[in-house]
Design a protein around this motif. Structure first.
Motif, mmCIF file in Angstrom:
data_model
loop_
_atom_site.group_PDB
_atom_site.id
_atom_site.type_symbol
_atom_site.label_atom_id
_atom_site.label_comp_id
_atom_site.label_asym_id
_atom_site.label_seq_id
_atom_site.Cartn_x
_atom_site.Cartn_y
_atom_site.Cartn_z
ATOM 1 N N LYS A 1 0.834 -1.208 0.000
ATOM 2 C CA LYS A 1 0.000 0.000 0.000
ATOM 3 C C LYS A 1 0.867 1.257 0.000
ATOM 4 C CE LYS A 1 -3.994 2.207 2.107
ATOM 5 N NZ LYS A 1 -5.088 2.103 3.091
ATOM 6 N N GLU B 1 -11.917 2.200 -6.405
ATOM 7 C CA GLU B 1 -13.070 3.026 -6.036
ATOM 8 C C GLU B 1 -12.685 4.498 -5.875
ATOM 9 O OE1 GLU B 1 -16.132 2.005 -6.192
ATOM 10 O OE2 GLU B 1 -15.303 0.065 -6.785
ATOM 11 N N LEU B 2 -11.440 4.753 -5.477
ATOM 12 C CA LEU B 2 -10.989 6.138 -5.289
ATOM 13 C C LEU B 2 -10.714 6.850 -6.610
ATOM 14 C CD1 LEU B 2 -8.512 5.720 -2.281
ATOM 15 C CD2 LEU B 2 -10.657 6.997 -2.263
ATOM 16 N N LYS C 1 -8.000 -6.413 -1.408
ATOM 17 C CA LYS C 1 -8.773 -5.366 -0.730
ATOM 18 C C LYS C 1 -8.227 -3.976 -1.040
ATOM 19 C CE LYS C 1 -10.013 -3.705 3.888
ATOM 20 N NZ LYS C 1 -9.825 -3.895 5.346
ATOM 21 N N ILE C 2 -6.908 -3.799 -0.936
ATOM 22 C CA ILE C 2 -6.367 -2.459 -1.178
ATOM 23 C C ILE C 2 -6.451 -2.095 -2.663
ATOM 24 C CG2 ILE C 2 -4.881 -2.437 0.856
ATOM 25 C CD1 ILE C 2 -2.506 -3.013 -0.910
ATOM 26 N N GLU D 1 -9.842 -0.779 -3.176
ATOM 27 C CA GLU D 1 -9.943 0.555 -2.567
ATOM 28 C C GLU D 1 -9.454 1.626 -3.542
ATOM 29 O OE1 GLU D 1 -7.791 0.621 1.087
ATOM 30 O OE2 GLU D 1 -9.224 -0.657 2.153
ATOM 31 N N TYR D 2 -8.310 1.368 -4.185
ATOM 32 C CA TYR D 2 -7.769 2.342 -5.133
ATOM 33 C C TYR D 2 -8.636 2.442 -6.383
ATOM 34 C CZ TYR D 2 -3.621 3.386 -2.451
ATOM 35 O OH TYR D 2 -2.772 3.837 -1.465
#
Length: 302
Positions: A176, A226-227, A219-220, A223-224
């Motif tokens: 991350k 969606e960002l 998961k991470i 996350e990126y």
């Protein structure tokens, strides 16, 4: 001489690696780099670790042994104390290769990189090791899978606001952090040398918790995705995560097939791999899937 060379801060997070930590420490201090800051953050080791560390107190700039909340917490504590221009960390069972600190410093003097990486050896010993030579990929692929080895990565101390490591992650806090470096500064510089040795053994986190590691990585990556405000980038990251999922399934099925002795069960696993291959949207550009199919066919005819 210290003023000529940039200060390099190396953090060692440590817990019960008495069998290896002396080799780790010596791989750093034996380089005799003149502007080194060595920081060791121990989590109350109960084996021989503390006894070994005490042998090298005169070479260690900062040391603490206290309960922590995991490796990311230990790293954040260590780098809070770091004052070097260049930073890196080495797990207490890994080692640097001779002269790597000098070579990183030379690169920094030539071109003040934000971050840089080298090739890394991995295995249960340096004699029985393999090169980790994967090159940096696109940002979207990098969000799904870390394509460089942490042991060979160095970065500028003032690159990002601290704390650097997500303490909610147990295994891929480095991934991350590297994604954040990539997002802010683009691809890292590449130094075409072998910089470190990544030790794989029965008690290493990578060996024991591979599934959790991949779950955290997925998961991470999501996350990126969606960002991202970029629709293409968002979809590309999700596609790369799907690719990673298929790779994991292919690898697991092949491992099951390898462990099996009955031909009928081997055929069953082979058919599962064939279905994964047929359904994969990546087979035209990724030899990974074809390679596993080829190896599985060899198992059937053995």
């Amino acid at each position: 001489m210290e003023n000529i060379y940039p200060k390099i801060s190396v953090v060692i997070p440590s817990f019960n690696q008495g069998s290896f930590i002396e080799e780790t420490i010596l791989s750093i201090i034996n380089q005799k780099y003149p502007n080194l800051e060595l920081i060791i953050i121990d989590a109350l080791s109960t084996d021989s670790t503390l006894k070994i560390i005490k042998k090298y107190f005169n070479k260690i700039n900062y040391f603490v042994s206290e309960k922590d909340n995991g490796q990311a917490h230990a790293l954040n504590k260590g780098f809070k104390m770091a004052s070097g221009q260049i930073c890196s960390y080495l797990n207490s069972d890994d080692t640097y290769i001779d002269n790597i600190l000098w070579k990183i410093a030379e690169q920094y003097k030539k071109n003040k990189f934000k971050w840089i990486y080298t090739d890394v050896l991995f295995g249960n010993s340096i004699k029985n090791s393999t090169y980790f030579e994967r090159r940096i990929s696109s940002f979207e692929e990098f969000c799904a899978i870390q394509t460089i080895a942490q042991q060979g990565v160095f970065w500028e101390n003032n690159s990002l606001k601290k704390p650097w490591f997500d303490e909610n992650l147990m295994y891929v806090m480095d991934h991350k952090f590297f994604i954040n470096l990539y997002k802010n500064f683009g691809k890292p510089n590449y130094l075409n040398i072998t910089g470190a040795f990544f030790r794989i053994h029965g008690n290493s986190k990578t060996s024991k918790f591979e599934k959790i590691l991949f779950d955290e990585r997925k998961k991470i990556g999501l996350e990126y995705a969606e960002l991202s405000d970029n629709k293409y980038q968002k979809n590309k990251i999700k596609l790369e995560i799907k690719r990673l999922d298929l790779k994991i399934k292919m690898h697991k099925t092949y491992s099951d097939m390898l462990a099996c002795k009955k031909l009928t069960i081997k055929i069953k696993f082979f058919l599962e791999m064939l279905i994964i291959f047929i359904k994969s949207p990546f087979k035209k550009r990724d030899l990974f899937f074809f390679g596993y199919l080829k190896k599985s066919i060899k198992l059937l005819v053995m």
